[in-house]
Design a protein around this motif. Structure first.
Motif, PDB file in Angstrom:
ATOM      1  N   SER A 296      58.972   6.561  -0.713  1.00  0.00           N
ATOM      2  CA  SER A 296      60.253   6.873  -0.077  1.00  0.00           C
ATOM      3  C   SER A 296      60.965   5.608   0.384  1.00  0.00           C
ATOM      4  CB  SER A 296      60.033   7.807   1.116  1.00  0.00           C
ATOM      5  OG  SER A 296      59.474   9.031   0.706  1.00  0.00           O
ATOM      6  N   GLY A 297      60.198   4.607   0.800  1.00  0.00           N
ATOM      7  CA  GLY A 297      60.769   3.345   1.277  1.00  0.00           C
ATOM      8  C   GLY A 297      60.668   2.264   0.222  1.00  0.00           C
ATOM      9  N   ALA A 298      61.258   2.504  -0.956  1.00  0.00           N
ATOM     10  CA  ALA A 298      61.146   1.543  -2.061  1.00  0.00           C
ATOM     11  C   ALA A 298      61.762   0.197  -1.702  1.00  0.00           C
ATOM     12  CB  ALA A 298      61.814   2.106  -3.314  1.00  0.00           C
ATOM     13  N   ASN A 299      62.885   0.210  -0.973  1.00  0.00           N
ATOM     14  CA  ASN A 299      63.502  -1.049  -0.559  1.00  0.00           C
ATOM     15  C   ASN A 299      62.598  -1.807   0.402  1.00  0.00           C
ATOM     16  OD1 ASN A 299      63.980   1.171   1.136  1.00  0.00           O
ATOM     17  ND2 ASN A 299      65.789   0.239   2.059  1.00  0.00           N
ATOM     18  N   PHE A 300      61.933  -1.085   1.293  1.00  0.00           N
ATOM     19  CA  PHE A 300      60.992  -1.723   2.224  1.00  0.00           C
ATOM     20  C   PHE A 300      59.770  -2.273   1.483  1.00  0.00           C
ATOM     21  CE2 PHE A 300      62.819   1.654   5.157  1.00  0.00           C
ATOM     22  CZ  PHE A 300      63.733   0.787   5.733  1.00  0.00           C
ATOM     23  N   PHE A 301      59.287  -1.515   0.510  1.00  0.00           N
ATOM     24  CA  PHE A 301      58.145  -1.980  -0.276  1.00  0.00           C
ATOM     25  C   PHE A 301      58.489  -3.281  -0.998  1.00  0.00           C
ATOM     26  CE2 PHE A 301      56.104  -2.045  -4.515  1.00  0.00           C
ATOM     27  CZ  PHE A 301      54.794  -2.262  -4.107  1.00  0.00           C
ATOM     28  N   GLY A 302      59.697  -3.357  -1.574  1.00  0.00           N
ATOM     29  CA  GLY A 302      60.118  -4.578  -2.246  1.00  0.00           C
ATOM     30  C   GLY A 302      60.132  -5.767  -1.311  1.00  0.00           C
ATOM     31  N   GLU A 303      60.639  -5.562  -0.094  1.00  0.00           N
ATOM     32  CA  GLU A 303      60.684  -6.657   0.878  1.00  0.00           C
ATOM     33  C   GLU A 303      59.276  -7.075   1.296  1.00  0.00           C
ATOM     34  OE1 GLU A 303      63.088  -7.871   4.958  1.00  0.00           O
ATOM     35  OE2 GLU A 303      63.466  -5.942   3.986  1.00  0.00           O
ATOM     36  N   PHE A 304      58.384  -6.104   1.449  1.00  0.00           N
ATOM     37  CA  PHE A 304      57.005  -6.421   1.780  1.00  0.00           C
ATOM     38  C   PHE A 304      56.356  -7.272   0.685  1.00  0.00           C
ATOM     39  CE2 PHE A 304      52.577  -4.837   0.955  1.00  0.00           C
ATOM     40  CZ  PHE A 304      51.953  -5.663   1.885  1.00  0.00           C
ATOM     41  N   VAL A 305      56.569  -6.911  -0.580  1.00  0.00           N
ATOM     42  CA  VAL A 305      56.018  -7.681  -1.696  1.00  0.00           C
ATOM     43  C   VAL A 305      56.586  -9.104  -1.692  1.00  0.00           C
ATOM     44  CG1 VAL A 305      55.893  -7.870  -4.220  1.00  0.00           C
ATOM     45  CG2 VAL A 305      55.557  -5.660  -3.122  1.00  0.00           C
ATOM     46  N   GLU A 306      57.876  -9.225  -1.396  1.00  0.00           N
ATOM     47  CA  GLU A 306      58.506 -10.541  -1.299  1.00  0.00           C
ATOM     48  C   GLU A 306      57.775 -11.449  -0.324  1.00  0.00           C
ATOM     49  OE1 GLU A 306      62.902 -11.507  -1.212  1.00  0.00           O
ATOM     50  OE2 GLU A 306      62.947  -9.346  -0.891  1.00  0.00           O
ATOM     51  N   TRP A 307      57.618 -10.960   0.908  1.00  0.00           N
ATOM     52  CA  TRP A 307      57.078 -11.834   1.946  1.00  0.00           C
ATOM     53  C   TRP A 307      55.567 -11.995   1.843  1.00  0.00           C
ATOM     54  CZ3 TRP A 307      60.738 -14.648   2.599  1.00  0.00           C
ATOM     55  CH2 TRP A 307      62.037 -14.186   2.805  1.00  0.00           C
ATOM     56  N   LEU A 308      54.899 -11.034   1.211  1.00  0.00           N
ATOM     57  CA  LEU A 308      53.484 -11.231   0.904  1.00  0.00           C
ATOM     58  C   LEU A 308      53.343 -12.361  -0.111  1.00  0.00           C
ATOM     59  CD1 LEU A 308      50.588 -10.265   1.380  1.00  0.00           C
ATOM     60  CD2 LEU A 308      50.904  -8.642  -0.510  1.00  0.00           C
ATOM     61  N   GLY A 309      54.224 -12.372  -1.107  1.00  0.00           N
ATOM     62  CA  GLY A 309      54.221 -13.458  -2.081  1.00  0.00           C
ATOM     63  C   GLY A 309      54.561 -14.793  -1.443  1.00  0.00           C
ATOM     64  N   PHE A 310      55.532 -14.787  -0.532  1.00  0.00           N
ATOM     65  CA  PHE A 310      55.910 -16.009   0.186  1.00  0.00           C
ATOM     66  C   PHE A 310      54.735 -16.556   0.987  1.00  0.00           C
ATOM     67  CE2 PHE A 310      57.803 -18.013   4.024  1.00  0.00           C
ATOM     68  CZ  PHE A 310      58.597 -18.985   3.416  1.00  0.00           C
ATOM     69  N   ALA A 311      54.023 -15.664   1.670  1.00  0.00           N
ATOM     70  CA  ALA A 311      52.864 -16.083   2.459  1.00  0.00           C
ATOM     71  C   ALA A 311      51.770 -16.654   1.568  1.00  0.00           C
ATOM     72  CB  ALA A 311      52.324 -14.903   3.272  1.00  0.00           C
ATOM     73  N   LEU A 312      51.574 -16.054   0.406  1.00  0.00           N
ATOM     74  CA  LEU A 312      50.561 -16.533  -0.527  1.00  0.00           C
ATOM     75  C   LEU A 312      50.946 -17.905  -1.066  1.00  0.00           C
ATOM     76  CD1 LEU A 312      47.923 -15.751  -1.987  1.00  0.00           C
ATOM     77  CD2 LEU A 312      49.327 -14.712  -3.782  1.00  0.00           C
ATOM     78  N   ALA A 313      52.223 -18.083  -1.413  1.00  0.00           N
ATOM     79  CA  ALA A 313      52.685 -19.360  -1.966  1.00  0.00           C
ATOM     80  C   ALA A 313      52.656 -20.479  -0.927  1.00  0.00           C
ATOM     81  CB  ALA A 313      54.094 -19.198  -2.535  1.00  0.00           C
ATOM     82  N   CYS A 314      52.969 -20.145   0.326  1.00  0.00           N
ATOM     83  CA  CYS A 314      52.975 -21.155   1.402  1.00  0.00           C
ATOM     84  C   CYS A 314      51.575 -21.427   1.942  1.00  0.00           C
ATOM     85  CB  CYS A 314      53.873 -20.698   2.549  1.00  0.00           C
ATOM     86  SG  CYS A 314      55.622 -20.605   2.140  1.00  0.00           S
ATOM     87  N   TRP A 315      50.749 -20.371   2.009  1.00  0.00           N
ATOM     88  CA  TRP A 315      49.373 -20.472   2.506  1.00  0.00           C
ATOM     89  C   TRP A 315      49.330 -21.136   3.890  1.00  0.00           C
ATOM     90  CZ3 TRP A 315      45.957 -17.489   0.410  1.00  0.00           C
ATOM     91  CH2 TRP A 315      44.603 -17.639   0.705  1.00  0.00           C
ATOM     92  N   SER A 316      50.100 -20.577   4.815  1.00  0.00           N
ATOM     93  CA  SER A 316      50.169 -21.117   6.175  1.00  0.00           C
ATOM     94  C   SER A 316      50.130 -19.983   7.180  1.00  0.00           C
ATOM     95  CB  SER A 316      51.462 -21.914   6.375  1.00  0.00           C
ATOM     96  OG  SER A 316      52.595 -21.061   6.339  1.00  0.00           O
TER      97      SER A 316
END
Length: 271
Positions: A207-227
């Motif tokens: 139901s929250g597809a837009n929220f899921f997309g944002e979550f995937v974004e920042w999970l990826g950001f956290a993985l790429a930054c590793w901080s």
């Protein structure tokens, strides 16, 4: 001062002097506190829904027009990292500049494109608007300052699986987020009122597809930054948008008898 030394910020130096800590320690403490506050807000949102859009009523007090509130609350998360990147002169290197540019790209889209595509622009309660503004200011400083002055990445980080997977997740999540927002904007034809069941894209799964997309974004950001700073960002994000996705899910289930039974709230096939 060497080329690698952090550039002092006039508003930060008095604060760090007063607290008796250096700025890097301050950035770590802010990150840990963001995670704690995220968990607390997630708990509170289980009992009090987020006061914005369709959920705003007179009991929440003064409200701010939707489009205006969105622009003002989001713009610091674009301006602060951009300012810090420009004034740093790329002193920390290409990888640091690339990582903070991911955040700048996201918030440019959310501030200067998404804002003006909003249809209707339902109001937000002032408290929700103010808290979002404070978060964007704090997080803009946290991510921007850490990545432009303190994070150190070897050149080999460009080929590290964490960087590659994280960057791919970021752009995948951004695409899901933008596509989902487009579906929501186009649910109603001109002149139509009321709510409809969103269909297509990730809405077939959550139901929250837009929220899921944002979550995937920042999970990826956290993985790429590793901080710990980027980790705090994604933890705070999921603690706030997760309950909002669940709130939407319950609303749709109560309003529509034919709402898809297999659709989850936030994470496909799980939650």
């Amino acid at each position: 001062m060497s080329a690698a030394d952090p550039v002092p910020l006039p508003m930060v130096e008095p604060l760090t002097d007063m607290l008796g800590i250096d700025e890097k320690v301050l950035l770590d403490k802010i990150a840990y506190w963001l995670m704690v506050l995220g968990i607390i807000s997630s708990f509170c949102l289980q009992f009090v829904g987020a006061p914005y859009g369709r959920y705003v009523n007179a009991s929440f007090g003064f409200s701010v027009p939707g489009r205006l509130s969105w622009f003002i609350q989001e713009v610091p998360a674009f301006l602060i990292p951009t300012y810090l990147l420009v004034t740093s002169g790329g002193r920390q290197g290409f990888i640091n500049s690339l990582l903070i540019s991911l955040m700048i790209i996201h918030y440019f889209q959310r501030t200067f494109i998404f804002t003006f595509l909003i249809r209707g622009g339902k109001p937000s309660a002032f408290l929700a608007f103010f808290l979002a503004f404070v978060f964007c200011v704090t997080n803009g400083y946290l991510q921007g300052r850490y990545l432009t002055q303190y994070a150190v990445y070897p050149q080999s980080w460009l080929w590290d699986p964490r960087f590659i997977a994280g960057t791919a997740m970021f752009f995948t999540g951004m695409a899901i987020n933008i596509h989902s927002d487009s579906i929501l904007r186009n649910l109603r034809k001109p002149g139509e009122v009321g709510y409809k069941i969103p269909r297509g894209g990730m809405f077939e799964y959550v139901s929250g597809a837009n929220f899921f997309g944002e979550f995937v974004e920042w999970l990826g950001f956290a993985l790429a930054c590793w901080s710990v700073q980027a980790l705090a960002f994604v933890v705070f994000t999921i603690c706030n948008i997760g309950p909002r996705a669940i709130q939407h899910h319950r609303y749709y289930q109560e309003k529509f008898d034919d709402y898809p039974k297999s659709r989850k709230a936030f994470i496909p096939f799980f939650v």
